[in-house]
Design a protein around this motif. Sequence first.
Motif, PDB file in Angstrom:
ATOM      1  N   ILE A  37      -3.938   4.463  -0.786  1.00 58.81           N
ATOM      2  CA  ILE A  37      -4.801   4.551   0.387  1.00 58.81           C
ATOM      3  C   ILE A  37      -5.143   6.005   0.746  1.00 58.81           C
ATOM      4  O   ILE A  37      -6.278   6.433   0.619  1.00 58.81           O
ATOM      5  CB  ILE A  37      -4.150   3.862   1.608  1.00 58.81           C
ATOM      6  N   ASN A  38      -4.183   6.778   1.213  1.00 56.99           N
ATOM      7  CA  ASN A  38      -4.438   8.152   1.658  1.00 56.99           C
ATOM      8  C   ASN A  38      -3.585   9.146   0.875  1.00 56.99           C
ATOM      9  O   ASN A  38      -2.381   8.927   0.697  1.00 56.99           O
ATOM     10  CB  ASN A  38      -4.102   8.316   3.144  1.00 56.99           C
ATOM     11  N   PHE A  39      -4.216  10.236   0.466  1.00 65.72           N
ATOM     12  CA  PHE A  39      -3.470  11.342  -0.137  1.00 65.72           C
ATOM     13  C   PHE A  39      -3.801  12.576   0.692  1.00 65.72           C
ATOM     14  O   PHE A  39      -4.909  13.108   0.630  1.00 65.72           O
ATOM     15  CB  PHE A  39      -3.857  11.552  -1.599  1.00 65.72           C
ATOM     16  N   LYS A  80       0.846  -1.197   0.000  1.00 62.59           N
ATOM     17  CA  LYS A  80       0.000   0.000   0.000  1.00 62.59           C
ATOM     18  C   LYS A  80       0.879   1.244   0.000  1.00 62.59           C
ATOM     19  O   LYS A  80       2.040   1.192   0.388  1.00 62.59           O
ATOM     20  CB  LYS A  80      -0.905   0.013   1.247  1.00 62.59           C
ATOM     21  N   ILE A  81       0.261   2.357  -0.406  1.00 64.73           N
ATOM     22  CA  ILE A  81       1.017   3.600  -0.419  1.00 64.73           C
ATOM     23  C   ILE A  81       0.126   4.777  -0.057  1.00 64.73           C
ATOM     24  O   ILE A  81      -1.043   4.827  -0.441  1.00 64.73           O
ATOM     25  CB  ILE A  81       1.679   3.846  -1.792  1.00 64.73           C
ATOM     26  N   SER A  82       0.679   5.705   0.732  1.00 69.24           N
ATOM     27  CA  SER A  82       0.012   6.960   1.082  1.00 69.24           C
ATOM     28  C   SER A  82       1.017   8.097   0.945  1.00 69.24           C
ATOM     29  O   SER A  82       2.230   7.879   1.022  1.00 69.24           O
ATOM     30  CB  SER A  82      -0.525   6.932   2.522  1.00 69.24           C
ATOM     31  N   PHE A  83       0.488   9.302   0.756  1.00 73.74           N
ATOM     32  CA  PHE A  83       1.322  10.502   0.697  1.00 73.74           C
ATOM     33  C   PHE A  83       0.832  11.489   1.740  1.00 73.74           C
ATOM     34  O   PHE A  83      -0.371  11.685   1.910  1.00 73.74           O
ATOM     35  CB  PHE A  83       1.238  11.164  -0.678  1.00 73.74           C
ATOM     36  N   LYS A 130      -8.185   5.938  -1.699  1.00 71.25           N
ATOM     37  CA  LYS A 130      -9.404   5.738  -0.917  1.00 71.25           C
ATOM     38  C   LYS A 130      -9.823   7.024  -0.212  1.00 71.25           C
ATOM     39  O   LYS A 130     -11.020   7.276  -0.037  1.00 71.25           O
ATOM     40  CB  LYS A 130      -9.193   4.626   0.118  1.00 71.25           C
ATOM     41  N   ARG A 131      -8.847   7.823   0.221  1.00 74.41           N
ATOM     42  CA  ARG A 131      -9.147   9.082   0.906  1.00 74.41           C
ATOM     43  C   ARG A 131      -8.254  10.176   0.355  1.00 74.41           C
ATOM     44  O   ARG A 131      -7.074   9.959   0.085  1.00 74.41           O
ATOM     45  CB  ARG A 131      -8.878   8.976   2.417  1.00 74.41           C
ATOM     46  N   ARG A 132      -8.848  11.353   0.233  1.00 82.01           N
ATOM     47  CA  ARG A 132      -8.082  12.568  -0.041  1.00 82.01           C
ATOM     48  C   ARG A 132      -8.446  13.558   1.048  1.00 82.01           C
ATOM     49  O   ARG A 132      -9.628  13.815   1.285  1.00 82.01           O
ATOM     50  CB  ARG A 132      -8.451  13.146  -1.422  1.00 82.01           C
ATOM     51  N   SER A 138     -13.872  13.283  -4.422  1.00 83.10           N
ATOM     52  CA  SER A 138     -14.294  13.671  -3.076  1.00 83.10           C
ATOM     53  C   SER A 138     -13.073  14.077  -2.243  1.00 83.10           C
ATOM     54  O   SER A 138     -11.954  13.615  -2.481  1.00 83.10           O
ATOM     55  CB  SER A 138     -15.027  12.514  -2.395  1.00 83.10           C
ATOM     56  N   TRP A 139     -13.317  14.954  -1.269  1.00 85.17           N
ATOM     57  CA  TRP A 139     -12.269  15.413  -0.357  1.00 85.17           C
ATOM     58  C   TRP A 139     -12.809  15.493   1.062  1.00 85.17           C
ATOM     59  O   TRP A 139     -13.955  15.876   1.265  1.00 85.17           O
ATOM     60  CB  TRP A 139     -11.780  16.820  -0.739  1.00 85.17           C
ATOM     61  N   GLU A 140     -11.965  15.139   2.013  1.00 83.98           N
ATOM     62  CA  GLU A 140     -12.210  15.483   3.405  1.00 83.98           C
ATOM     63  C   GLU A 140     -11.437  16.772   3.656  1.00 83.98           C
ATOM     64  O   GLU A 140     -10.237  16.837   3.372  1.00 83.98           O
ATOM     65  CB  GLU A 140     -11.714  14.380   4.343  1.00 83.98           C
TER      66      GLU A 140
END
Length: 347
Positions: free
Chosen positions: A157-159, A106-109, A235-237, A315-317
């Motif tokens: 996964i997460n940006f 997995k990878i996130s930034f 999955k999430r921004r 979509s964004w949080e």
Amino acid sequence: MENGEVDNRGVSSSETVNGGEDVFSSKESDASTADHLVMMVHGILGSASDWKFGAEQFVRNLPDKVFVHCSERNMAKLTLDGVDVMGERLAEEVLEVIKRKPGLKKISFVAHSVGGVVARYAIGKLYRPPRMENVKKFSADASEEGSKGTIAGLEPINFITVASPHLGSRGNKQVPFLFGVTAFEKAAGLVVHWIFKRTGRHLFLNEDEGKTPLLRRMVEDDGELHFMSALGSFKRRVAYSNVGYDHIVGWRTSSIRRNTELPKWEDSLNEKYPHIVYEEHCKACDSEQSESVVKEDDCFDKLEEELVTGLSRVSWEKVDVSFHSSRLRFAAHSVIQFGTKRCLIGD
């Protein structure tokens, strides 16, 4: 690797040959099972050490899950070379880390300031679509669910961006220390390249005559650079923004909002995260929905609107932060990296 360090709280770190920092659990069994790469990217004139504290926090909270790398490829004056050049370097760095650490899945930034824009460029370079028969073109009418794939072969996964100028720095009050004075803002656009070189040109949306600004090209898939497909694959921004006291990056550009969309905020939402003053989950928005909002905006800029519309197709949080009660409030642009302790994996 060299210069390994171990602290007394279960975190180890190793400096890479180029000056970056790998941070991981001191417990061998945890380090060996960690399969989630977290790339932490600093801002302009920054260095790998800018994110060292945050990297250690992630590993302490998730010792058997994350392997964190603090990016070094664009340190100091190299951050003036332009978003595209920095993005290419970051993409190469990601591939090198993956090659050095087998078993990652997995990878996130997590990126601060201009690093957030650079990371968006890098993922566009690293994006790989699913099997061709399942690929859908990411057009203005496509939803984010139509864009799936991998980043450098890993599951996105997460940006997460922190005080990043997604809409550039050209618009009214996008660089707060210019006080919203139109004459100052126009003058800054004319001279910014003397100080911040190509990166300044990119952020102020200044390109050679007849050439589309890079930030505008980055809200679409552009040839082999799958900017929006890559962004939509996560999955999430999450966009963290300072509501005030950030003299470098304005609230509007870091939170990807129009002027009329900036919310009223409370002093604090909860005791655990006292600096977080507003949160919202923004669903993907198509172009027709955006047009209805534009009619009400009193700070209209056509190019800026194209950036908002493009980035709102996923979509964004959005998490708004205020350090108005802190002694360090005037350093909010940097403090947000440390003051926003809540972050990464799903919290």
